[in-house]
Enzyme design. Structure first.
Site, short mmCIF file in Angstrom:
data_model
loop_
_atom_site.label_atom_id
_atom_site.label_comp_id
_atom_site.label_asym_id
_atom_site.label_seq_id
_atom_site.Cartn_x
_atom_site.Cartn_y
_atom_site.Cartn_z
N ASN A 159 28.43 39.23 40.13
CA ASN A 159 27.63 38.32 40.94
C ASN A 159 26.33 38.98 41.41
OD1 ASN A 159 26.73 36.30 42.65
ND2 ASN A 159 28.12 36.85 44.31
N HIS A 207 26.92 35.64 34.37
CA HIS A 207 27.78 36.41 35.27
C HIS A 207 28.91 35.56 35.81
CE1 HIS A 207 26.69 34.59 39.22
NE2 HIS A 207 25.57 34.26 38.59
N CYS A 208 29.91 36.24 36.39
CA CYS A 208 30.93 35.60 37.23
C CYS A 208 30.96 36.41 38.52
CB CYS A 208 32.27 35.50 36.51
SG CYS A 208 32.86 37.04 35.76
N THR A 209 32.13 36.75 39.03
CA THR A 209 32.18 37.53 40.27
C THR A 209 32.10 39.03 39.99
OG1 THR A 209 33.40 35.83 41.48
CG2 THR A 209 33.57 38.08 42.30
N THR A 211 32.95 36.38 32.17
CA THR A 211 31.80 37.01 31.51
C THR A 211 32.24 37.76 30.27
OG1 THR A 211 30.63 37.18 33.62
CG2 THR A 211 29.91 38.65 31.85
#
Length: 268
Positions: free
Chosen positions: A59, A163-165, A171
């Site tokens: 993130n 992106h993700c977290t 991702t």
């Protein structure tokens, strides 16, 4: 996708062991973890992914002022966010004002702490690993619209950050599809995937400590924090079983034009 404002990859045997020295081109930022340039990765026919075009990360929404300056220098045309609404915070507004940020949610609700904490408190490491294997098996089946939309956006050839977290699961699967479409072999794809364990080492330690404060055994949380070859192999197995291989999945199911991808992102 919506703007938020706020044949086969080859029959190689995939190694579960990451390289001793990470191969990705990592960018060190203050508050953004696991940020890497895919540039330089080699394809099976000897070409390479162009540098400065495709970036993966955790993130980026809490980027520091210095981080924002570094990210602006990448001249990003689009940032694609695989997180669900429950993983976001009103404090992310500054990033949304700085970049064209597209919400492409995957695992809606499943990765929120409200969902995960009870599961971890009552679970075992084996149960959490089984959960992750199920998640990866579901990626190719349940989220075709999201990942197909991501790849269609990439076909435009712009400078792209996704992106993700933590930049490792959603991702990681997106990177599998993208690199497979570009013709990168499974060994290199797996090595790039497993590097998240290196680049997220400090982040994982912090998350584990927070979980322990909330009554979660760090060993129970470990399968959720780390990446394993078996996870990505679960996705590959599902693609092979249900669709006959990566080439058929990318072209026939997701409707990806791999030639456009290669023209945009591969150097001669």
């Amino acid at each position: 996708m919506r703007e938020t404002g706020a044949g086969e990859t080859g029959q190689e045997e995939v190694s579960a062991t990451p390289p001793a020295t990470p191969q990705g081109a990592a960018l060190a930022l203050d508050n953004v973890v696991n940020l890497r340039d895919l540039g330089g990765l080699a394809t099976r026919d000897g070409r390479r992914v162009r540098a400065g075009k495709l970036f993966r990360s955790g993130n980026p929404a809490f980027a520091s002022v210095a981080d924002l300056a570094r990210l602006r220098a990448l001249r990003l045309d689009m940032v694609i966010d695989f997180r669900s609404s429950g993983e976001k915070s009103p404090r992310e507004r500054a990033f949304g004002e700085a970049f064209r940020w597209i919400a492409t949610p995957v695992l809606e609700g499943s990765m929120s702490m409200a969902e995960l904490m009870p599961r971890m408190r009552g679970g075992s490491p084996a149960q959490m690993e089984a959960f992750m294997l199920e998640v990866y098996g579901d990626f190719p089946r349940k989220y075709q619209a999201a990942f197909g939309g991501f790849l269609k956006a990439a076909e435009a050839g712009g400078n792209l950050l996704y992106h993700c977290t933590a930049g490792k699961d959603r991702t990681g699967f997106a990177t599998l599809l993208l690199l497979a479409g570009l013709g990168v072999g499974e060994h290199a794809i797996m090595a790039n995937y497993l590097e998240s364990n290196h680049w997220n080492r400090d982040f994982n330690a912090q998350m584990s400590a927070r979980a322990a404060e909330g009554g979660v055994d760090p060993e129970v949380m470990r399968p959720l924090l780390e990446v394993k070859a078996a996870y990505l192999e679960a996705s590959l197995h599902a693609i092979g079983r249900d669709h006959g291989g990566m080439e058929a999945y990318l072209g026939g199911v997701l409707g990806v034009d791999v030639q456009r991808l290669r023209q945009a992102y591969l150097a001669a």
